[in-house]
Scaffold this active site. Structure first.
Site, short mmCIF file in Angstrom:
data_model
loop_
_atom_site.label_atom_id
_atom_site.label_comp_id
_atom_site.label_asym_id
_atom_site.label_seq_id
_atom_site.Cartn_x
_atom_site.Cartn_y
_atom_site.Cartn_z
N THR A 86 36.36 28.56 39.24
CA THR A 86 35.75 27.65 40.20
C THR A 86 34.26 27.49 39.97
O THR A 86 33.72 26.39 40.07
CB THR A 86 36.01 28.18 41.63
OG1 THR A 86 37.41 28.25 41.81
CG2 THR A 86 35.41 27.27 42.68
N ASP A 163 40.02 35.76 40.02
CA ASP A 163 41.30 36.48 40.08
C ASP A 163 41.36 37.69 39.14
O ASP A 163 41.89 38.74 39.51
CB ASP A 163 42.47 35.55 39.75
CG ASP A 163 42.78 34.57 40.88
OD1 ASP A 163 42.01 34.54 41.86
OD2 ASP A 163 43.79 33.85 40.78
N LYS A 239 39.09 43.08 43.29
CA LYS A 239 39.15 41.96 44.24
C LYS A 239 40.11 42.39 45.34
O LYS A 239 41.31 42.54 45.10
CB LYS A 239 39.66 40.70 43.52
CG LYS A 239 39.71 39.48 44.43
CD LYS A 239 40.09 38.21 43.67
CE LYS A 239 40.16 37.03 44.64
NZ LYS A 239 40.42 35.74 43.97
#
Ligand code: GLU
Length: 422
Positions: A86, A163, A239
């Site tokens: 992103t 991710d 994460k």
């Protein structure tokens, strides 16, 4: 057909439509799909047809044009290396993602707040969703970062999808000896959303890359506010939330430091490798035939047959490091057949200890190697690296090469914000 044309590509019975990008190899066509992401497809066996010529200026023709941003001798130089995700889609206003032409001008147009902080060198290693990341790309990335540091940059920022950022950061931590900071950053929310974290993360990552901490780090929001970013050691970060901006946490330790957004201050609280303390080196070879297998009640022993012939197998066991006792004879056979089997724990914190219960002792007798408090994903990356670069795997998996495991656990009361108790 030229970069910038809208094309239809048929390969393996599937049809893809998008804008043809300047490819890095003649063998592959790279298409930007309408969703903004790129796919790379073998030209061999593909049928390619132009639907509309020249719909986008993708920068291919003027890729060699030099940037119009002046170099400032008084500022440090930071390499911005893009792998996609992103955050990268912020950088190119023309097509929504970083293209072959990616220079200081592109960077400053996308994130004007980066102006005046450094001179920038841009470099594209990949343009992929990080779930599509592979060990081959880690190797390309390590070599690219090595080249940038060799060329004299004062720090490196790696833009990456969130991710699997922790895996890539671990891979670089094992592959590189770095005398300058290498800072991974990403974005949980895209630039078109008011809550986007891309600008603050990019600014803080550049500040971290100018700091004295010559480690491979992850720089992401420390809280849900736009106040500061945490600097996590690449081998100890995870994460832990699907969507929150402060999704990343250091596990079993405290973050290396924080970057205050308002004051551009980098505060380092943990012992870290200082800038210039080590000579630059890269060992990018990996044994990629390594699997990570999580055992839960009812997991069929058949999965061992599916993954067991690998060169390495990391088990994510229960508690102190256990699997069903029925698995142990098969594990022993695999080890006798040449597979290196390593035990980690699926508990979020703590270290494996297979000396406490019979199951653990039997696993050790079978030849299973313990990985201390190394996170399972980090242990997988480490085993890939160790099998290709080290002789004594048992010794190496039990000791810290890049801060991935500790000798003893840290008491919970000693941990600060942004860290998960051990
Ligand atoms: N899932 C994608 C990735 O990890 C996009 C989201 C993001 O950039 O974090 O690359």
């Amino acid at each position: 057909m030229n970069p910038g044309d809208r094309v239809r590509l048929e390969h393996d019975g599937r049809t893809h439509e998008g804008v043809l990008m300047p490819a890095t190899t003649a063998e592959r066509a790279v298409l930007k799909l309408d969703g903004g992401y790129n796919v790379g497809i073998d030209r061999k066996g593909s049928e390619l047809e132009v639907i509309e010529a020249g719909v986008h200026d993708v920068g291919g023709a003027d890729a060699s044009e030099s940037s119009r941003v002046d170099f400032d001798d008084d500022l440090p130089t930071i390499a911005l290396v893009s792998t996609g995700g992103t955050i990268a889609s912020t950088v190119d206003y023309r097509t929504g993602a970083v293209t072959a032409r990616f220079d200081a001008e592109d960077v400053l147009r996308a994130v004007p707040d980066l102006a005046g902080r450094a001179n920038y060198r841009g470099r594209v290693v990949a343009n992929i969703l990080s779930e599509n990341m592979t060990p081959d790309v880690w190797q390309d990335l390590a070599r690219a970062v090595h080249e940038e540091i060799e060329a004299g940059v004062d720090g490196v920022v790696v833009m990456h999808g969130t991710d699997t950022m922790q895996f890539s950061a671990s891979a670089l931590a094992f592959m590189l000896d770095t005398p300058v900071p290498v800072v991974f950053t990403g974005s949980q929310r895209s630039a078109d959303r008011p809550s986007s974290d891309n600008v603050m993360n990019a600014v803080c990552a550049v500040e971290a890359a100018k700091s004295d901490c010559a480690e491979v780090m992850v720089c992401m929001h420390a809280s849900d506010s736009d106040d500061r970013c945490a600097l996590h050691r690449g081998t100890r970060v995870r994460k832990n939330h699907t969507s929150r901006r402060d999704a990343f946490e250091t596990v079993g330790s405290t973050p290396l430091g924080h970057v205050e957004y308002d004051t551009d201050t980098v505060n380092l609280h943990e012992e870290h490798r200082e800038r210039g303390a080590t000579n630059l080196a890269v060992a990018s070879t990996l044994e990629t035939d390594v699997e990570l297998l999580k055992f839960t009640p009812g997991t069929s022993e058949r999965v061992l047959d599916a993954v067991g012939e690998s060169a390495g197998l990391v088990l994510e066991g229960t508690g102190l490091g256990h699997v069903h006792t029925d698995w142990i004879p098969r594990i022993e056979e695999l080890i006798e057949g040449g597979t290196t089997v390593v035990m980690t724990s699926q508990c979020l914190s703590g270290r494996v200890c297979d000396r406490v219960y019979d199951t653990g002792r039997d696993l050790l007798d079978a030849g299973v190697i313990e990985a201390g408090d190394t996170l399972p994903g980090t242990a997988k990356v480490k085993l890939m690296w160790a099998l290709a670069n080290e002789e004594d795997i048992e010794r190496v998996m039990g000791e810290s090469l890049a801060g991935e495991c500790t000798e003893r656990s840290v008491p919970a009361e000693n941990l600060v914000e942004g860290g998960r108790a051990q």
